[in-house]
Design a protein around this motif. Structure first.
Motif, PDB file in Angstrom:
ATOM      1  N   PRO A   1      -6.694  -3.065  -3.433  1.00 33.64           N
ATOM      2  CA  PRO A   1      -7.035  -3.342  -2.027  1.00 33.64           C
ATOM      3  C   PRO A   1      -5.829  -3.203  -1.113  1.00 33.64           C
ATOM      4  O   PRO A   1      -4.704  -3.549  -1.471  1.00 33.64           O
ATOM      5  CB  PRO A   1      -7.541  -4.798  -2.077  1.00 33.64           C
ATOM      6  CG  PRO A   1      -6.920  -5.383  -3.312  1.00 33.64           C
ATOM      7  CD  PRO A   1      -6.839  -4.248  -4.286  1.00 33.64           C
ATOM      8  N   GLY A   2      -6.082  -2.675   0.081  1.00 34.02           N
ATOM      9  CA  GLY A   2      -5.031  -2.574   1.078  1.00 34.02           C
ATOM     10  C   GLY A   2      -4.011  -1.493   0.820  1.00 34.02           C
ATOM     11  O   GLY A   2      -2.930  -1.502   1.410  1.00 34.02           O
ATOM     12  N   THR A   3      -4.335  -0.539  -0.056  1.00 36.07           N
ATOM     13  CA  THR A   3      -3.367   0.504  -0.387  1.00 36.07           C
ATOM     14  C   THR A   3      -3.749   1.824   0.268  1.00 36.07           C
ATOM     15  O   THR A   3      -4.863   2.007   0.737  1.00 36.07           O
ATOM     16  CB  THR A   3      -3.254   0.699  -1.909  1.00 36.07           C
ATOM     17  OG1 THR A   3      -4.446   1.335  -2.397  1.00 36.07           O
ATOM     18  CG2 THR A   3      -3.073  -0.620  -2.624  1.00 36.07           C
ATOM     19  N   GLY A   4      -2.797   2.736   0.274  1.00 35.81           N
ATOM     20  CA  GLY A   4      -3.046   4.051   0.839  1.00 35.81           C
ATOM     21  C   GLY A   4      -1.990   5.023   0.361  1.00 35.81           C
ATOM     22  O   GLY A   4      -1.096   4.665  -0.417  1.00 35.81           O
ATOM     23  N   ALA A   5      -2.076   6.250   0.849  1.00 35.22           N
ATOM     24  CA  ALA A   5      -1.154   7.293   0.412  1.00 35.22           C
ATOM     25  C   ALA A   5       0.289   6.969   0.775  1.00 35.22           C
ATOM     26  O   ALA A   5       1.224   7.437   0.125  1.00 35.22           O
ATOM     27  CB  ALA A   5      -1.556   8.628   1.020  1.00 35.22           C
ATOM     28  N   ASP A   6       0.502   6.174   1.843  1.00 34.43           N
ATOM     29  CA  ASP A   6       1.855   5.786   2.227  1.00 34.43           C
ATOM     30  C   ASP A   6       2.125   4.313   1.957  1.00 34.43           C
ATOM     31  O   ASP A   6       3.124   3.751   2.389  1.00 34.43           O
ATOM     32  CB  ASP A   6       2.091   6.088   3.711  1.00 34.43           C
ATOM     33  CG  ASP A   6       1.095   5.364   4.620  1.00 34.43           C
ATOM     34  OD1 ASP A   6       0.123   4.790   4.091  1.00 34.43           O
ATOM     35  OD2 ASP A   6       1.284   5.407   5.847  1.00 34.43           O
ATOM     36  N   ASN A   7       1.220   3.676   1.211  1.00 34.09           N
ATOM     37  CA  ASN A   7       1.365   2.256   0.899  1.00 34.09           C
ATOM     38  C   ASN A   7       0.736   1.960  -0.461  1.00 34.09           C
ATOM     39  O   ASN A   7      -0.234   1.213  -0.573  1.00 34.09           O
ATOM     40  CB  ASN A   7       0.681   1.409   1.983  1.00 34.09           C
ATOM     41  CG  ASN A   7       1.072  -0.048   1.902  1.00 34.09           C
ATOM     42  OD1 ASN A   7       2.219  -0.384   1.624  1.00 34.09           O
ATOM     43  ND2 ASN A   7       0.118  -0.938   2.144  1.00 34.09           N
TER      44      ASN A   7
END
Length: 353
Positions: free
Chosen positions: A286-292
């Motif tokens: 949860p709360g993740t992404g390509a830059d996080n």
């Protein structure tokens, strides 16, 4: 048989104690001995032949020719012994010949359909277009059989075959019946691999890995068999970021605690240039992404990492491929200027031979 599938589906604590205080031990201490003799690999299982394709015996002549060819082709492609796939096909629907509801069309009372008896949601998740006709049809054995192989692979086959078959249908009687048929189809001389411990190949490191990196990896490998617990900091359980943090700490190097903090900490490295000891990050959680990215493992080499995956994963902490669709990138904490100086200082502290 009624399938009850889920959609997605010994501890080495003493070894951790061996590494306490390694930050103060000279860097040339024999970590290679731990990796390559006893220690981590002492109770490993050789799974190199787990996906071998045995020859068909007389009993296999009772399998419809088209199904036999599909079992053998899918077995070879996915590294699953073809006779195990045939055992499942026999137990589920007699290789599609059963006249019960849900075999050639519709569903049985549990919602399963097709010759390999897939639930619709499970088939959607693992479906393979086996005959390349642009469709994925659970009633078509050309699609259903390779899809079954893909599902078994996802659940640990061929190195944890009993576990994978149990995931296919949650009954140990079912597992035994499938394996009985699998043996019959190859003349009885057949043993599957059920490696609940460590794969011997996972203890291997590429050549020319430095002693400092060996120590970090050796510590992380020694945690296999322990559980994943989110927020845990060891020594009895770890999550993904605490495991790699602890591995670095063993050699006197401190990296941040969480994955979100670890991602910007190291020097970015291009994919394909990663080295043992580097950190690999994933767009997972949860709360993740390509830059996080929210998930991390540590590179061992040859496309593999040591990682604390999840509480329900088998194994929870183990060696796995990092070449996944959610792989975000790679960092090298050891390339930081302050770490380079620290490593040099530690090397100077080594006594002369």
């Amino acid at each position: 048989m009624t399938p009850r599938r889920l959609l997605l589906a010994g501890a080495l604590g003493v070894a951790a104690l061996l590494f306490v205080g390694l930050a103060f031990v000279p860097l040339m201490f024999g970590a290679g001995q731990f990796l390559f003799s006893g220690g981590v690999g002492g109770n490993c299982v050789n799974v190199s032949e787990a996906g071998a394709q045995p020859a068909a015996a007389n009993d296999a002549k009772a399998v419809p020719v088209t199904y036999l060819a599909l079992y053998q082709a899918a077995g070879k492609k996915y590294g699953i012994p073809w006779n195990v796939l045939a055992g499942i096909g026999k137990v589920e629907t007699d290789h599609g010949r059963s006249t019960q509801p849900g075999v050639s069309s519709g569903e049985n009372y549990a919602g399963a359909g097709g010759p390999m008896q897939f639930l619709a949601a499970t088939f959607k998740a693992f479906a393979v277009d086996g005959n390349k006709d642009g469709k994925k049809d659970r009633y078509d054995p050309a699609d259903a059989i390779p899809s079954a192989a893909a599902y078994l692979k996802h659940n640990g086959a061929p190195s944890r075959m009993k576990t994978a078959i149990f995931q296919y249908n949650h009954s140990w009687d079912y597992v035994d019946l499938v394996l009985d048929w699998a043996k019959r189809y190859v003349g009885g001389d057949f043993k599957i691999v059920q490696a609940n411990g460590i794969d011997c190949a996972d203890n291997e490191l590429p050549a020319n890995v430095g002693e400092l990196v060996k120590k970090m990896i050796a510590f992380a490998l020694a945690q296999r068999g322990k559980p994943y617990v989110f927020g845990a900091n060891g020594p009895d359980a770890w999550d993904c970021s605490s495991l790699v943090q602890a591995a670095y700490r063993q050699v006197g190097l401190n990296i941040p605690r969480t994955t979100f903090e670890q991602w910007p900490f190291g020097v970015k490295v291009g994919k394909g240039k990663e080295q043992p000891g580097d950190l690999v990050f994933f767009n997972s959680g949860p709360g993740t992404g390509a830059d996080n990215p929210g998930h991390v493992g540590m590179v061992i080499g040859k496309g593999k990492m040591i990682v604390a995956s999840c509480s329900s994963c088998v194994p929870a902490i183990g060696v796995k491929s990092y070449k996944r669709s959610d792989w975000v990138g790679v960092t090298r904490p050891l390339a930081r200027p302050d770490f380079k100086k620290k490593v040099s200082d530690l090397a100077v502290q080594q006594p002369a031979d």
